[in-house]
Each structure stands twice: as C-alpha cells, then as structure tokens.
Design an enzyme around this catalytic site. Sequence first.
Site, PDB file in Angstrom:
ATOM      1  N   SER A 149       0.848  -1.207   0.000  1.00  0.00           N
ATOM      2  CA  SER A 149       0.000   0.000   0.000  1.00  0.00           C
ATOM      3  C   SER A 149       0.877   1.248   0.000  1.00  0.00           C
ATOM      4  O   SER A 149       0.375   2.353  -0.226  1.00  0.00           O
ATOM      5  CB  SER A 149      -0.937  -0.005   1.211  1.00  0.00           C
ATOM      6  OG  SER A 149      -0.225  -0.291   2.397  1.00  0.00           O
TER       7      SER A 149
ATOM      8  N   GLU B  80      -8.848 -10.012   4.017  1.00  0.00           N
ATOM      9  CA  GLU B  80      -9.239  -8.637   3.669  1.00  0.00           C
ATOM     10  C   GLU B  80     -10.617  -8.599   3.040  1.00  0.00           C
ATOM     11  O   GLU B  80     -10.912  -9.309   2.077  1.00  0.00           O
ATOM     12  CB  GLU B  80      -8.193  -8.034   2.704  1.00  0.00           C
ATOM     13  CG  GLU B  80      -8.543  -6.611   2.288  1.00  0.00           C
ATOM     14  CD  GLU B  80      -7.384  -5.824   1.677  1.00  0.00           C
ATOM     15  OE1 GLU B  80      -6.245  -6.335   1.626  1.00  0.00           O
ATOM     16  OE2 GLU B  80      -7.645  -4.682   1.252  1.00  0.00           O
TER      17      GLU B  80
HETATM   18  O1  KIV Z   1      -0.404  -3.440   1.700  1.00  0.00           O
HETATM   19  C1  KIV Z   1      -1.122  -3.389   2.707  1.00  0.00           C
HETATM   20  O2  KIV Z   1      -1.244  -2.353   3.370  1.00  0.00           O
HETATM   21  C2  KIV Z   1      -1.849  -4.599   3.082  1.00  0.00           C
HETATM   22  C3  KIV Z   1      -2.824  -4.487   4.206  1.00  0.00           C
HETATM   23  C4  KIV Z   1      -4.046  -3.768   3.783  1.00  0.00           C
HETATM   24  C5  KIV Z   1      -3.156  -5.800   4.789  1.00  0.00           C
HETATM   25  O3  KIV Z   1      -1.666  -5.616   2.507  1.00  0.00           O
END
Ligand code: KIV
Length: 272
Positions: free
Chosen positions: A53, A190
Amino acid sequence: MSVTSGEIKRVTTHVIQAMKHRGEKIAMLTAYDFSMARILDEAGIDILLVGDSASNVMAGHETTLPITLDQMIYHAQSVVRAVHRAMVVVDLPFGSYQSNSEIALKSAIRIMKESGAHAVKLEGGAEVEESIKRILMAGIPVMGHLGLTPQSIYKFGTYTVRAREEAEAQKLREDARLLDELGCFALVLEKIPAQLAKEVSESIEIPTIGIGAGGDTDGQVLVIHDMLGITKDFKPRFLRRYLNLFEAIGEATRKYIEDVKSRDFPNESEQY
Ligand code: KIV
C-alpha cells in the site's frame, strides 16, 4: 521461544501464534518510514507491515501494482532501523513472486537479507503454493493474504467485498486450510463477510488478521495513513479513524505560513 534485545522482548512468529492460543488479539499497522515506525513500535504495536500500500499512500499510485522490489526494500530498511520490539513483515510486491517459485524465493531472500525484516507476506492461495513452500523451506516465515487481494484488482474489477458467493467462499476456506497446512505463520483476511472470517479463524491453527473482516479474526490491521486520517477521501465502512491528521497538518501548515509571512517566525529566542 522469544528473542530478547536488552529489556525488550521481541515479537516473533511464536509470540504471535501463542497470542491466538491464549485469546489475545494481535494489533498490526502498516509503516513505511523510520519516524512513523518508531512511534508505532514505542506505542506497543505487535506487527508492523511494510505493505505494498506504500504504492498508494507514499507514491500516489492508483493501485499497488507499480511498486518495485527495490522500493519495498528501501521502505523495509527504514522501518527495521526504527523497531525494537515489533515484528516487521514485508509485502512481496506484484511481479516479484507470481512467475515461478525460484523468482519468489530470490525476492524473499533479497527482502530478508537487504532489509533485516522478519517475515514476508504474499497474496493468494493454491496459485502460489509452490512459491510459499520454497520460501518456507529457506527458513523465511510467510504471512498469507486472502479475500480482497489488491494485486489482482484488474481481475476483480472493483474493491468491493469478496467471497459473498458460496463458490468464492468455499475456495477461500480451502486456501486458508492450505496456507495453514503449508506452515504460514499468520493469514490476512481482507474485506470478506464477518461470518466467513469467523468460521475461517476458528477452523485453522494460525492467527488470522482482518481488515474489513469483522471482529472475530485473531487480530486487526489498518493502513496507518487511513487510521490517522491522513488520507482524506478514503472512507470504507470498516475504517475507524483515530485522528484527523489531514486537517491538523493543514491547520499547522496554514499557521506556519502566516507566521513566516507576518515575520512572527522566527522570534528572538528562535535564532542564534
Ligand atoms: O499493503 C497493505 O497495506 C496490506 C494491508 C491492507 C493488509 O496488505
């Protein structure tokens, strides 16, 4: 087993699994840089996820797909330098593990060797079985990720709740069992129905960590920028905002600009 550094007892895969068995919830947040990781670690977070992310919240991309392995390693190095207690898990980015298990292992080894992180996370179930096996055989702990897997966004088409239909729910149950049997140490669920997340959490040995998966998973994770209200327009139902930093930082910045323009800053005591 626990690894100790001075007075601080480090969080390890064993600590995380013991938490599930004694019914203690696991708190995980994302982190991508030294300063934030230091705050979160000192506050007592159990796991810091260097999530892909970062592609969205750090680099401004629309999806998680563009971030590279080198960029993930850079973020992971910064987080690892800050941490004394938390376990640091790093996402294998899109393209670094899907083609074959040898490439997956090489990517995981680079993350562990170059960043000093404690585990890797990757998305998917049966499709990535060989890669997970190979990474685990090298002694690298693996966290799984099922449900809404953002690296497959162009397959899904939307970021809506996954596994509402029985066929997809059944595949998720089977994948969760597989990841448990393969030896993953934990599993992110998720954006799936709370009832399905509860059922999966109760049926496997390893801890589940939910995001948009209800209150019956063994732990919770949020993206730090969402939880602190730095991202402004992202408002999914599952998100609880603990601060409104977008407003607070904007307000502080407006005040700073005003003080500079009015010559109020710096004053006598703020100079040499
Ligand atoms: O990349 C991320 O932040 C994630 C979380 C949402 C679990 O995979």
